[in-house]
Design a protein around this motif. Structure first.
Motif, mmCIF file in Angstrom:
data_model
loop_
_atom_site.group_PDB
_atom_site.id
_atom_site.type_symbol
_atom_site.label_atom_id
_atom_site.label_comp_id
_atom_site.label_asym_id
_atom_site.label_seq_id
_atom_site.Cartn_x
_atom_site.Cartn_y
_atom_site.Cartn_z
ATOM 1 N N LEU A 22 33.595 48.488 38.938
ATOM 2 C CA LEU A 22 32.300 49.145 39.176
ATOM 3 C C LEU A 22 31.378 48.270 40.023
ATOM 4 O O LEU A 22 30.670 48.756 40.902
ATOM 5 C CB LEU A 22 31.606 49.467 37.853
ATOM 6 C CG LEU A 22 32.038 50.738 37.140
ATOM 7 C CD1 LEU A 22 31.360 50.839 35.784
ATOM 8 C CD2 LEU A 22 31.723 51.956 37.984
ATOM 9 N N VAL A 23 31.412 46.960 39.764
ATOM 10 C CA VAL A 23 30.501 46.030 40.442
ATOM 11 C C VAL A 23 31.039 45.581 41.800
ATOM 12 O O VAL A 23 30.314 45.570 42.791
ATOM 13 C CB VAL A 23 30.235 44.793 39.543
ATOM 14 C CG1 VAL A 23 29.400 43.758 40.256
ATOM 15 C CG2 VAL A 23 29.584 45.209 38.233
ATOM 16 N N LEU A 24 32.312 45.212 41.835
ATOM 17 C CA LEU A 24 32.889 44.594 43.027
ATOM 18 C C LEU A 24 33.712 45.543 43.892
ATOM 19 O O LEU A 24 34.055 45.217 45.021
ATOM 20 C CB LEU A 24 33.775 43.414 42.618
ATOM 21 C CG LEU A 24 33.097 42.315 41.791
ATOM 22 C CD1 LEU A 24 34.129 41.301 41.331
ATOM 23 C CD2 LEU A 24 31.988 41.654 42.597
ATOM 24 N N GLY A 25 34.076 46.676 43.341
ATOM 25 C CA GLY A 25 34.952 47.600 44.053
ATOM 26 C C GLY A 25 36.389 47.430 43.592
ATOM 27 O O GLY A 25 36.712 46.541 42.806
ATOM 28 N N PRO A 26 37.280 48.287 44.091
ATOM 29 C CA PRO A 26 38.668 48.305 43.625
ATOM 30 C C PRO A 26 39.539 47.209 44.246
ATOM 31 O O PRO A 26 40.407 47.471 45.077
ATOM 32 C CB PRO A 26 39.146 49.697 44.042
ATOM 33 C CG PRO A 26 38.346 50.019 45.247
ATOM 34 C CD PRO A 26 36.999 49.380 45.028
ATOM 35 N N LEU A 27 39.307 45.988 43.837
ATOM 36 C CA LEU A 27 40.071 44.861 44.356
ATOM 37 C C LEU A 27 41.466 44.825 43.739
ATOM 38 O O LEU A 27 41.644 45.159 42.564
ATOM 39 C CB LEU A 27 39.349 43.555 44.057
ATOM 40 C CG LEU A 27 37.920 43.424 44.600
ATOM 41 C CD1 LEU A 27 37.278 42.146 44.113
ATOM 42 C CD2 LEU A 27 37.940 43.478 46.124
ATOM 43 N N THR A 28 42.443 44.400 44.506
ATOM 44 C CA THR A 28 43.826 44.331 44.030
ATOM 45 C C THR A 28 43.949 43.442 42.808
ATOM 46 O O THR A 28 44.654 43.777 41.842
ATOM 47 C CB THR A 28 44.749 43.829 45.158
ATOM 48 O OG1 THR A 28 44.673 44.746 46.251
ATOM 49 C CG2 THR A 28 46.183 43.715 44.690
ATOM 50 N N LEU A 29 43.276 42.315 42.803
ATOM 51 C CA LEU A 29 43.337 41.395 41.668
ATOM 52 C C LEU A 29 42.853 42.066 40.380
ATOM 53 O O LEU A 29 43.436 41.877 39.314
ATOM 54 C CB LEU A 29 42.514 40.137 41.957
ATOM 55 C CG LEU A 29 42.547 39.050 40.885
ATOM 56 C CD1 LEU A 29 43.979 38.554 40.667
ATOM 57 C CD2 LEU A 29 41.647 37.896 41.264
ATOM 58 N N LEU A 30 41.821 42.879 40.480
ATOM 59 C CA LEU A 30 41.319 43.589 39.299
ATOM 60 C C LEU A 30 42.322 44.631 38.828
ATOM 61 O O LEU A 30 42.516 44.826 37.626
ATOM 62 C CB LEU A 30 39.974 44.243 39.599
ATOM 63 C CG LEU A 30 38.826 43.287 39.911
ATOM 64 C CD1 LEU A 30 37.578 44.061 40.303
ATOM 65 C CD2 LEU A 30 38.555 42.383 38.720
ATOM 66 N N GLY A 31 42.971 45.292 39.772
ATOM 67 C CA GLY A 31 44.010 46.256 39.421
ATOM 68 C C GLY A 31 45.181 45.593 38.716
ATOM 69 O O GLY A 31 45.708 46.120 37.742
ATOM 70 N N LEU A 32 45.563 44.429 39.203
ATOM 71 C CA LEU A 32 46.641 43.683 38.559
ATOM 72 C C LEU A 32 46.247 43.246 37.150
ATOM 73 O O LEU A 32 47.045 43.327 36.216
ATOM 74 C CB LEU A 32 47.023 42.470 39.405
ATOM 75 C CG LEU A 32 47.725 42.760 40.725
ATOM 76 C CD1 LEU A 32 47.865 41.481 41.546
ATOM 77 C CD2 LEU A 32 49.083 43.398 40.475
ATOM 78 N N ALA A 33 45.004 42.792 36.997
ATOM 79 C CA ALA A 33 44.525 42.373 35.673
ATOM 80 C C ALA A 33 44.498 43.550 34.703
ATOM 81 O O ALA A 33 44.912 43.426 33.542
ATOM 82 C CB ALA A 33 43.131 41.743 35.794
ATOM 83 N N GLY A 34 44.031 44.694 35.170
ATOM 84 C CA GLY A 34 43.998 45.879 34.320
ATOM 85 C C GLY A 34 45.391 46.336 33.926
ATOM 86 O O GLY A 34 45.654 46.658 32.768
ATOM 87 N N ALA A 35 46.304 46.356 34.899
ATOM 88 C CA ALA A 35 47.688 46.758 34.621
ATOM 89 C C ALA A 35 48.343 45.798 33.639
ATOM 90 O O ALA A 35 49.037 46.218 32.703
ATOM 91 C CB ALA A 35 48.483 46.821 35.920
#
Length: 155
Positions: free
Chosen positions: A53-66
Motif C-alpha cells: 500500500l505504501v511502496l507499491g507492488p515491489l517484487t521483494l514484497l511479493g516474495l515476502a508475502g508468498a
C-alpha cells in the motif's frame, strides 16, 4: 486484476485467516504451540501487504508475502501430521513424546504444574473431516499461489 490488487487480496486473505483464528480463540478454542507457529507467517504476509500500500507492488514484497503464506501452509501440514499421528510433534504439547521421563514422582503429583497446556495432537475443531490446521494449510497455499500469480504480472 492488477499486480497490486492481487497482492492486496492475498494479504487480506492472510488477515482474514488470522482474524478467524482470533475469533476461534475468543470463542474458547485456545491455540496450541503449533497453532501459534502458523499465525506468525500470516503476520509477515499482512505486513508485506501493508508495505505494498505504501511502496507499491515491489517484487521483494511479493516474495515476502508468498513466503509467509507458504510457510504458514507448511506449518499447517506439519500440524495436521501431528494431529493424525503421521509423525511426532513437539514433546512440550503432544502426548506421544517422552515428556515425563525427567519428572520425579513428586513433580507428577504436584498441583503446581501448568494445567493450561493445549495439546497439539488433539483436534479441537473440524469441518468436513479437516481440522483448523488442515484448512489453514489449504488456504495458505492458495494465498501463496495468489502472491505468485501477482509476481507473474507486469508492473
Amino acid at each position: 486484476m492488477t499486480r497490486k490488487n492481487l497482492m492486496l487480496l492475498a494479504a487480506a486473505g492472510s488477515l482474514a485467516l488470522l482474524l478467524g483464528a482470533f475469533a476461534f480463540q475468543a470463542a474458547g478454542y485456545a491455540p496450541c504451540k503449533l497453532c501459534i507457529w502458523q499465525r506468525w507467517p500470516h503476520g509477515a504476509a499482512i505486513a508485506a501487504g501493508g508495505l505494498v500500500l505504501v511502496l507499491g507492488p515491489l517484487t521483494l514484497l511479493g516474495l515476502a508475502g508468498a513466503l509467509g503464506a507458504a510457510l504458514s501452509g507448511v506449518f499447517g501440514v506439519y500440524h495436521t501430521g501431528v494431529e493424525r499421528g503421521w509423525w511426532e510433534g513437539p514433546t512440550s504439547c503432544t502426548g506421544s513424546g517422552d515428556g515425563l521421563s525427567g519428572m520425579s514422582g513428586g513433580d507428577l503429583l504436584s498441583l503446581d504444574l501448568p494445567s493450561d497446556v493445549v495439546m497439539c495432537d488433539e483436534v479441537a475443531w473440524a469441518f468436513a473431516g479437516l481440522s483448523m490446521a488442515s484448512w489453514n494449510a489449504i488456504l495458505s497455499f492458495a494465498l501463496a499461489a495468489v502472491w505468485v500469480r501477482a509476481l507473474s504480472r507486469r508492473g
